[in-house]
Enzyme design. Structure first.
Site, mmCIF file in Angstrom:
data_model
loop_
_atom_site.group_PDB
_atom_site.id
_atom_site.type_symbol
_atom_site.label_atom_id
_atom_site.label_comp_id
_atom_site.label_asym_id
_atom_site.label_seq_id
_atom_site.Cartn_x
_atom_site.Cartn_y
_atom_site.Cartn_z
ATOM 1 N N ARG A 237 0.859 -1.179 0.000
ATOM 2 C CA ARG A 237 0.000 0.000 0.000
ATOM 3 C C ARG A 237 0.892 1.224 0.000
ATOM 4 N NH1 ARG A 237 -3.467 -2.856 -1.449
ATOM 5 N NH2 ARG A 237 -5.593 -3.134 -0.635
ATOM 6 N N GLU A 266 -4.491 7.715 -4.569
ATOM 7 C CA GLU A 266 -4.775 7.095 -5.858
ATOM 8 C C GLU A 266 -6.149 7.524 -6.363
ATOM 9 O OE1 GLU A 266 -4.305 2.856 -5.477
ATOM 10 O OE2 GLU A 266 -2.226 3.004 -4.800
ATOM 11 N N HIS A 284 -1.490 0.756 -10.023
ATOM 12 C CA HIS A 284 -2.083 -0.217 -9.106
ATOM 13 C C HIS A 284 -2.708 -1.377 -9.894
ATOM 14 C CE1 HIS A 284 -3.910 -0.681 -4.825
ATOM 15 N NE2 HIS A 284 -3.604 -1.843 -5.346
#
Length: 322
Positions: A237, A266, A284
């Site tokens: 993360r 994000e 991601h």
């Protein structure tokens, strides 16, 4: 009367079709206006929720008085207020294991790309700058027989370590809250404290869950311990790594490079990272293959069905009640 299910993100179309055959389905969409207000309204009489990527907590679930389950199409669950869900006796289900190998592939892709300057050399070549034999500015660093440090030897960390140990004859170090001999023995992996791992590793891969202990785990002091030729990879993360400290370390060549798939905020649209030639930035995509995403959706669907039938989901995060 059909039970009501709120779909709070895009999901596999075949799963959506199956849901619509069995339940009253409401889909949350930014195109329909304020997402938070949509969630509040839709969950007033909802029995279940399925999706990923949204923060769900007391603020937007306060009216969800009959909600039984949130089935997340993900492994990580830091977007969900677990304490609140426990208080309200709402099951939280997730999709572990099915994305392990795919995410490990991506981690090693980042490692190799950062080590051999794949992204920057691709751009350099396409810009027509390859006019003679490459010089030291285009050199990367070796991977074979180097030391790989894994922070978090869970399922994904173990899969990354396997690729390094069996594929590249790498020496594997790992750091966990405690030793994991069952996983480490097959990889001849050595347990060590975080500082020792950072000092000794040529490649450091972050693969821990985000929690109170791991937030900002890698900051200025930790980056200063790494070798100047070292590569940092984060597929955990974004908040596990202090992004500004990493940018400073990359700018000043304290470390050789980084490979990132996750960020503090994000989607990442504006960042100093984009100005650096020694970092690979991906959006991601750790589990982003068609086959893996389908398996995740299938598992989330099964978790949802089990909960709405009154059974504890197979992959439940908070098995608090029957």
């Amino acid at each position: 009367m059909k039970q009501k299910v709120v779909v709070f993100s895009q999901i596999d179309q075949s799963i959506l079709y199956q849901l619509e055959q069995q339940f009253q389905v409401v889909q949350i969409s930014p195109k329909l206006g304020d997402v938070q207000q949509q969630i509040i309204e839709a969950t007033r009489d909802a029995d279940g929720m399925i999706g990923a990527g949204r923060i769900l907590n007391a603020t937007n679930l306060s009216q969800a008085k009959q909600l039984k389950v949130i089935s997340s199409v993900s492994v990580g669950y830091d977007n969900y207020d677990l304490a609140y869900l426990n208080q309200q006796q709402i099951w939280l289900a997730h999709t572990p294991h099915v994305l392990t190998e795919t995410t490990a592939d991506l981690a090693f892709t980042l490692l190799m790309s950062a080590a051999r300057k794949v992204a920057s050399l691709d751009a350099w070549t396409k810009q027509g700058l390859w006019q003679r034999t490459v010089s030291e500015a285009q050199f990367g660093v070796d991977i074979y027989r180097k030391t790989l440090g894994i922070i978090g030897l869970g399922h994904i960390g173990e899969a990354i370590a396997r690729r390094g140990f069996h594929g590249f004859n790498m020496n594997v170090l790992y750091h966990n809250r405690s030793e994991n001999l069952s996983r480490a023995s097959a990889l001849n992996a050595t347990y060590c404290d975080l500082n020792n791992l950072l000092k000794r590793s040529d490649f450091v891969v972050v693969a821990v869950d985000l929690n109170a202990d791991s937030k900002a785990l890698i900051g200025e002091a930790e980056l200063a311990l790494m070798q100047s030729h070292a590569v940092l990879v984060n597929i955990a993360r974004g908040s596990v790594v202090d992004e500004q400290a990493l940018i400073h370390a990359l700018k000043n060549r304290q470390i050789f490079a980084a490979g990132l798939d996750v960020y503090a905020k994000e989607p990442l649209q504006h960042s100093e990272l984009f100005e650096l030639d020694n970092v690979v930035t991906l959006p991601h995509v750790g589990s982003a293959t068609a086959a893996t995403r389908k398996r995740m959706a299938d598992l989330a669907y099964q978790n949802l069905l089990e909960a709405l039938a009154g059974r504890q989901p197979t992959y439940v995060v908070n098995p608090l009640y029957q």
